[in-house]
Design a protein around this motif. Structure first.
Motif, PDB file in Angstrom:
ATOM      1  N   HIS A  22       0.851  -1.188   0.000  1.00  0.00           N
ATOM      2  CA  HIS A  22       0.000   0.000   0.000  1.00  0.00           C
ATOM      3  C   HIS A  22       0.889   1.242   0.000  1.00  0.00           C
ATOM      4  O   HIS A  22       1.763   1.381   0.867  1.00  0.00           O
ATOM      5  N   ILE A  57       0.274   5.517  -0.943  1.00  0.00           N
ATOM      6  CA  ILE A  57      -0.643   6.546  -1.419  1.00  0.00           C
ATOM      7  C   ILE A  57       0.113   7.728  -2.003  1.00  0.00           C
ATOM      8  O   ILE A  57      -0.087   8.103  -3.152  1.00  0.00           O
ATOM      9  N   GLU A  94      -0.813  -0.935  -4.191  1.00  0.00           N
ATOM     10  CA  GLU A  94      -2.211  -0.618  -3.902  1.00  0.00           C
ATOM     11  C   GLU A  94      -2.345   0.877  -3.645  1.00  0.00           C
ATOM     12  O   GLU A  94      -1.598   1.440  -2.865  1.00  0.00           O
ATOM     13  N   HIS A  95      -3.270   1.492  -4.306  1.00  0.00           N
ATOM     14  CA  HIS A  95      -3.639   2.904  -4.234  1.00  0.00           C
ATOM     15  C   HIS A  95      -2.884   3.729  -5.276  1.00  0.00           C
ATOM     16  O   HIS A  95      -3.519   4.309  -6.134  1.00  0.00           O
ATOM     17  N   GLN A 152      -1.838   6.658  -5.517  1.00  0.00           N
ATOM     18  CA  GLN A 152      -2.677   7.838  -5.743  1.00  0.00           C
ATOM     19  C   GLN A 152      -1.905   9.055  -6.204  1.00  0.00           C
ATOM     20  O   GLN A 152      -2.419   9.841  -7.002  1.00  0.00           O
ATOM     21  N   VAL A 201      -5.670   0.455  -8.266  1.00  0.00           N
ATOM     22  CA  VAL A 201      -6.236   1.714  -7.782  1.00  0.00           C
ATOM     23  C   VAL A 201      -7.731   1.601  -7.493  1.00  0.00           C
ATOM     24  O   VAL A 201      -8.403   0.689  -7.976  1.00  0.00           O
ATOM     25  N   GLN A 202      -8.216   2.550  -6.731  1.00  0.00           N
ATOM     26  CA  GLN A 202      -9.608   2.586  -6.309  1.00  0.00           C
ATOM     27  C   GLN A 202     -10.174   3.969  -6.653  1.00  0.00           C
ATOM     28  O   GLN A 202     -10.067   4.908  -5.848  1.00  0.00           O
ATOM     29  N   HIS A 219     -11.948   6.704  -4.336  1.00  0.00           N
ATOM     30  CA  HIS A 219     -11.223   7.604  -3.428  1.00  0.00           C
ATOM     31  C   HIS A 219     -11.065   8.997  -4.046  1.00  0.00           C
ATOM     32  O   HIS A 219     -11.040   9.993  -3.330  1.00  0.00           O
ATOM     33  N   ASP A 277     -11.779  -1.029  -2.641  1.00  0.00           N
ATOM     34  CA  ASP A 277     -11.167  -0.776  -1.339  1.00  0.00           C
ATOM     35  C   ASP A 277     -12.171  -0.941  -0.204  1.00  0.00           C
ATOM     36  O   ASP A 277     -12.029  -0.357   0.857  1.00  0.00           O
TER      37      ASP A 277
END
Length: 194
Positions: free
Chosen positions: A38, A40, A70-71, A73, A92-93, A96, A133
């Motif tokens: 993870h 971000i 993961e993420h 962002q 990715v999600q 968010h 997520d």
């Protein structure tokens, strides 16, 4: 008085120091494990990419494990290229984005231009996998697809599309959600497309 955050240098809290993170990734890769980390913000993504690069150097036989972040962002242009070069999946999600857009610029300043870069990932031939997520975000897959295509909150405020150059077509969003996610779990020959 209140504490004012310097948005040009503000970063999150690392769970591990960079050297420990790198060692964990190298060891997991050496053991033949598929690694998901993870990350971000831009600093976190940079550290994780450094760890994956070190794993590739130390374990040259493990180059096709479909490791992922993961993420993912907030990613710099330089690290965007490293995702491709190291064959790292950006998992990715999009939901968010439509929440974070309300406060992201205040928190990270100009770096917000490097946030939620779905179209840029695809233009740079980076594998992109969508997810919800859940339970952190809603389980409803339609919200994820809406976020990827509209890039605006469900309540319609603000009304403008947020960095609309990163919006995806509904077809591409569905592909990332289905085929992209199937690829991550080595299931692209069994599911993900008709």
């Amino acid at each position: 008085g209140g504490h004012e955050t310097n948005t040009s240098t503000s970063v999150g809290i690392a769970i591990y120091p960079e050297d420990k993170l790198t060692q964990l990734v190298v060891d997991a890769d050496r053991a033949g494990l598929q690694v998901a980390v993870h990350a971000i913000g831009d600093k976190a993504n940079h550290w994780v990419l450094n760890a994956f690069q070190k794993a590739r150097e130390m374990n040259p036989d493990g180059q096709h494990r479909r490791h992922r972040i993961e993420h993912a962002q907030v990613v710099t242009a330089e690290d965007m290229i490293r995702f491709k070069d190291l064959d790292i999946v950006a998992s990715v999600q999009p939901s968010h984005c439509i929440d974070d857009m309300k406060w992201a610029e205040k928190r990270i300043g100009d770096r917000v231009k490097q946030a939620f870069l779905w179209k840029s990932f695809l233009k740079n031939d980076v594998r992109l996998a969508f997810g919800t997520d859940w339970p952190v975000a809603p389980l409803n897959p339609l919200i994820t697809l809406y976020a990827a295509v509209a890039r605006k909150p469900l309540d319609g405020e603000p009304q403008s599309d947020w960095f609309e150059q990163e919006k995806l077509s509904i077809e591409k969003a569905i592909e990332c959600y289905t085929m992209g996610s199937a690829y991550v779990e080595y299931s692209e020959n069994a599911k993900g497309s008709l």
